[in-house]
Design a protein around this motif. Structure first.
Motif, PDB file in Angstrom:
ATOM      1  N   SER A 141       0.608  -1.293  -0.118  1.00 44.67           N
ATOM      2  CA  SER A 141      -0.243  -0.010  -0.048  1.00 44.67           C
ATOM      3  C   SER A 141       0.812   1.350  -0.170  1.00 44.67           C
ATOM      4  O   SER A 141       0.174   2.405   0.352  1.00 44.67           O
ATOM      5  N   LEU A 142       1.970   1.328  -0.379  1.00 48.64           N
ATOM      6  CA  LEU A 142       2.823   2.283  -0.569  1.00 48.64           C
ATOM      7  C   LEU A 142       2.917   3.443   0.607  1.00 48.64           C
ATOM      8  O   LEU A 142       2.862   4.513   0.349  1.00 48.64           O
ATOM      9  N   GLY A 143       3.108   2.922   1.956  1.00 47.66           N
ATOM     10  CA  GLY A 143       3.253   3.830   2.750  1.00 47.66           C
ATOM     11  C   GLY A 143       1.738   4.430   3.469  1.00 47.66           C
ATOM     12  O   GLY A 143       2.012   5.039   4.550  1.00 47.66           O
ATOM     13  N   ARG A 144       0.812   3.959   3.023  1.00 50.99           N
ATOM     14  CA  ARG A 144      -0.755   4.229   3.407  1.00 50.99           C
ATOM     15  C   ARG A 144      -0.981   3.364   4.548  1.00 50.99           C
ATOM     16  O   ARG A 144      -0.258   2.372   4.911  1.00 50.99           O
ATOM     17  N   THR A 145      -1.850   4.013   5.453  1.00 46.26           N
ATOM     18  CA  THR A 145      -2.503   3.431   6.637  1.00 46.26           C
ATOM     19  C   THR A 145      -3.416   2.241   6.480  1.00 46.26           C
ATOM     20  O   THR A 145      -4.369   2.708   5.763  1.00 46.26           O
ATOM     21  N   VAL A 146      -3.173   1.143   6.852  1.00 46.06           N
ATOM     22  CA  VAL A 146      -4.285   0.026   6.541  1.00 46.06           C
ATOM     23  C   VAL A 146      -4.756  -0.354   7.949  1.00 46.06           C
ATOM     24  O   VAL A 146      -4.240  -0.646   9.073  1.00 46.06           O
ATOM     25  N   THR A 147      -6.173  -0.055   8.066  1.00 43.82           N
ATOM     26  CA  THR A 147      -7.116  -0.689   9.126  1.00 43.82           C
ATOM     27  C   THR A 147      -8.132  -1.611   8.710  1.00 43.82           C
ATOM     28  O   THR A 147      -8.331  -1.705   7.405  1.00 43.82           O
ATOM     29  N   MET A 148      -8.677  -2.313   9.702  1.00 43.37           N
ATOM     30  CA  MET A 148      -9.855  -3.278   9.454  1.00 43.37           C
ATOM     31  C   MET A 148     -11.156  -2.974  10.372  1.00 43.37           C
ATOM     32  O   MET A 148     -10.756  -2.613  11.396  1.00 43.37           O
ATOM     33  N   GLN A 149     -12.090  -3.190   9.819  1.00 37.06           N
ATOM     34  CA  GLN A 149     -13.627  -2.981  10.711  1.00 37.06           C
ATOM     35  C   GLN A 149     -14.115  -4.365  10.371  1.00 37.06           C
ATOM     36  O   GLN A 149     -14.158  -4.871   8.984  1.00 37.06           O
ATOM     37  N   GLU A 150     -14.913  -5.126  11.552  1.00 35.32           N
ATOM     38  CA  GLU A 150     -15.392  -6.270  11.258  1.00 35.32           C
ATOM     39  C   GLU A 150     -17.000  -5.807  10.874  1.00 35.32           C
ATOM     40  O   GLU A 150     -17.439  -4.911  11.536  1.00 35.32           O
ATOM     41  N   LEU A 151     -17.613  -6.691  10.076  1.00 34.71           N
ATOM     42  CA  LEU A 151     -18.909  -6.164   9.668  1.00 34.71           C
ATOM     43  C   LEU A 151     -19.764  -7.441   9.705  1.00 34.71           C
ATOM     44  O   LEU A 151     -19.389  -8.665   9.563  1.00 34.71           O
ATOM     45  N   GLY A 152     -21.063  -7.282  10.058  1.00 30.97           N
ATOM     46  CA  GLY A 152     -21.849  -8.413  10.228  1.00 30.97           C
ATOM     47  C   GLY A 152     -22.033  -9.002  11.625  1.00 30.97           C
ATOM     48  O   GLY A 152     -21.687  -8.346  12.613  1.00 30.97           O
ATOM     49  N   PRO A 153     -22.375 -10.157  11.748  1.00 30.47           N
ATOM     50  CA  PRO A 153     -22.605 -11.298  10.709  1.00 30.47           C
ATOM     51  C   PRO A 153     -23.866 -10.898   9.656  1.00 30.47           C
ATOM     52  O   PRO A 153     -24.740 -10.308  10.405  1.00 30.47           O
ATOM     53  N   PHE A 154     -23.866 -10.928   8.524  1.00 32.32           N
ATOM     54  CA  PHE A 154     -24.979 -10.990   7.573  1.00 32.32           C
ATOM     55  C   PHE A 154     -25.199 -12.606   6.856  1.00 32.32           C
ATOM     56  O   PHE A 154     -24.329 -12.905   6.353  1.00 32.32           O
ATOM     57  N   ARG A 155     -26.366 -12.769   7.200  1.00 35.24           N
ATOM     58  CA  ARG A 155     -26.822 -14.147   6.998  1.00 35.24           C
ATOM     59  C   ARG A 155     -25.918 -15.133   7.403  1.00 35.24           C
ATOM     60  O   ARG A 155     -25.510 -16.228   6.594  1.00 35.24           O
ATOM     61  N   GLY A 156     -25.309 -15.144   8.605  1.00 35.73           N
ATOM     62  CA  GLY A 156     -24.286 -15.986   9.175  1.00 35.73           C
ATOM     63  C   GLY A 156     -23.146 -15.952   8.787  1.00 35.73           C
ATOM     64  O   GLY A 156     -22.174 -16.651   9.403  1.00 35.73           O
ATOM     65  N   ILE A 157     -22.418 -15.087   7.861  1.00 32.32           N
ATOM     66  CA  ILE A 157     -21.216 -14.777   7.345  1.00 32.32           C
ATOM     67  C   ILE A 157     -20.699 -13.565   7.984  1.00 32.32           C
ATOM     68  O   ILE A 157     -21.311 -12.567   7.851  1.00 32.32           O
ATOM     69  N   THR A 158     -19.431 -13.504   8.825  1.00 32.89           N
ATOM     70  CA  THR A 158     -18.718 -12.395   8.988  1.00 32.89           C
ATOM     71  C   THR A 158     -17.985 -11.892   8.043  1.00 32.89           C
ATOM     72  O   THR A 158     -17.142 -12.461   7.219  1.00 32.89           O
ATOM     73  N   TYR A 159     -17.775 -10.491   7.729  1.00 31.63           N
ATOM     74  CA  TYR A 159     -17.150  -9.940   6.736  1.00 31.63           C
ATOM     75  C   TYR A 159     -16.236  -8.822   7.351  1.00 31.63           C
ATOM     76  O   TYR A 159     -16.223  -8.452   8.313  1.00 31.63           O
ATOM     77  N   PHE A 160     -15.275  -8.187   6.437  1.00 25.69           N
ATOM     78  CA  PHE A 160     -14.531  -7.322   7.006  1.00 25.69           C
ATOM     79  C   PHE A 160     -14.275  -6.199   5.858  1.00 25.69           C
ATOM     80  O   PHE A 160     -14.385  -6.269   4.776  1.00 25.69           O
ATOM     81  N   ALA A 161     -14.163  -4.884   6.238  1.00 21.52           N
ATOM     82  CA  ALA A 161     -13.951  -3.727   5.461  1.00 21.52           C
ATOM     83  C   ALA A 161     -12.433  -3.353   5.821  1.00 21.52           C
ATOM     84  O   ALA A 161     -12.004  -3.081   6.863  1.00 21.52           O
ATOM     85  N   TYR A 162     -11.663  -3.405   4.812  1.00 23.15           N
ATOM     86  CA  TYR A 162     -10.146  -3.077   4.891  1.00 23.15           C
ATOM     87  C   TYR A 162     -10.011  -1.764   4.376  1.00 23.15           C
ATOM     88  O   TYR A 162     -10.102  -1.440   3.096  1.00 23.15           O
ATOM     89  N   LEU A 163      -9.703  -0.855   5.098  1.00 25.36           N
ATOM     90  CA  LEU A 163      -9.380   0.762   4.657  1.00 25.36           C
ATOM     91  C   LEU A 163      -7.991   0.972   4.751  1.00 25.36           C
ATOM     92  O   LEU A 163      -7.279   0.817   5.512  1.00 25.36           O
ATOM     93  N   VAL A 164      -7.523   1.494   3.309  1.00 26.14           N
ATOM     94  CA  VAL A 164      -6.533   2.037   3.225  1.00 26.14           C
ATOM     95  C   VAL A 164      -6.557   3.437   2.953  1.00 26.14           C
ATOM     96  O   VAL A 164      -6.929   4.057   2.015  1.00 26.14           O
ATOM     97  N   LYS A 165      -5.875   4.207   3.746  1.00 30.74           N
ATOM     98  CA  LYS A 165      -5.985   5.640   3.902  1.00 30.74           C
ATOM     99  C   LYS A 165      -4.689   6.237   3.543  1.00 30.74           C
ATOM    100  O   LYS A 165      -3.609   5.820   3.885  1.00 30.74           O
ATOM    101  N   GLY A 166      -4.708   7.354   3.006  1.00 27.74           N
ATOM    102  CA  GLY A 166      -3.342   8.246   2.711  1.00 27.74           C
ATOM    103  C   GLY A 166      -3.003   8.759   3.925  1.00 27.74           C
ATOM    104  O   GLY A 166      -3.731   9.008   5.144  1.00 27.74           O
ATOM    105  N   SER A 167      -1.727   8.688   4.146  1.00 21.55           N
ATOM    106  CA  SER A 167      -0.930   9.387   5.284  1.00 21.55           C
ATOM    107  C   SER A 167      -0.620  10.519   5.219  1.00 21.55           C
ATOM    108  O   SER A 167       0.305  10.866   6.045  1.00 21.55           O
ATOM    109  N   HIS A 168      -0.945  11.488   4.357  1.00 27.00           N
ATOM    110  CA  HIS A 168      -0.272  13.054   4.123  1.00 27.00           C
ATOM    111  C   HIS A 168      -1.533  13.597   3.616  1.00 27.00           C
ATOM    112  O   HIS A 168      -2.614  13.197   3.166  1.00 27.00           O
TER     113      HIS A 168
END
Length: 236
Positions: free
Chosen positions: A209-236
């Protein structure tokens, strides 16, 4: 990708096609053309893998509010398919947005343009803000240069596209990520939605990700499945 196979069967796709899509090369455009050509279930004009706009608007809307330096905020959905992600942002956001949905399937793009413009007795979609715009165009997410300049989007969305492209090999997934980061503004955010475990996805994104900040948020579960949102943000 258990979630994809489950979604295919929920859509009512023919079992042979569902099995092909869930177990073979998901980067094959002809497979997606065949799937998108099938009737949508009931009277719902869109279909979503994983989940729809309603389940993640609580994540997206604060990002729109925080990025109001851009009027309207430019949003790119790579591999939009026939999802309601773009249409939900366009019709529900009270903040002005300029949304572009791209997909390599001409069948999916044609369907979404008919939905946008109104067809078969349906009214055209109405924006949630008078300054909002929505467009759909055919493009390869691995080469967005024909449709997107570098640094031109404040928010880039990838709901399952990395997962599909990676089935054809990690180098293709790397190219997809590279293009998403190229078109992302320096202070923008890329969000990958996936059911892939963070222990696998996070190190991969952090390395690429070229020095950007990477974080994660858990989503759901939706219909019995847990998903994830992976956020890649600019650092400047």
């Amino acid at each position: 990708m258990a979630a994809l196979r489950r979604a295919l069967l929920a859509k009512g796709a023919h079992r042979a096609l569902a099995g092909t899509l869930a177990s073979s090369c998901l980067a094959d455009r002809s497979l997606w053309d065949r799937l998108h050509a099938q009737p949508h279930p009931g009277k719902v004009p869109t279909f979503d893998w994983f989940f729809g706009y309603e389940e993640i608007q609580g994540l997206l809307l604060p990002l729109l509010r925080d990025a109001q330096a851009a009027h309207p905020l430019r949003v790119l959905d790579v591999g939009c398919g026939t999802s309601n992600l773009c249409t939900g942002l366009y019709t529900q956001s009270s903040h002005p947005v300029d949304v572009l949905g791209v997909d390599f399937s001409p069948v999916a793009v044609a369907h979404m343009n008919r939905l946008l413009e109104g067809s078969q007795g349906q009214a055209p979609l109405c924006p949630g803000h008078p300054a909002s715009r929505l467009r759909f165009t055919q493009a390869d997410a691995l080469n967005l240069k024909p449709v997107a300049d570098s640094g031109s989007f404040q928010l880039v969305l990838d709901k399952g596209t990395w997962d599909a492209v990676a089935r054809a090999g990690l180098p293709r997934a790397d190219q997809l990520l590279s293009e998403c980061l190229r078109v992302l503004s320096p202070k923008g955010t890329l969000i990958q939605f996936s059911d892939e475990d963070p222990d696998v996805r996070l190190p991969c994104l952090e390395q690429r990700s070229l020095g950007r900040t990477v974080t994660m948020q858990e989503l759901g579960p939706f219909r019995g499945i847990t998903y994830f949102a992976y956020l890649v943000k600019g650092s400047h």
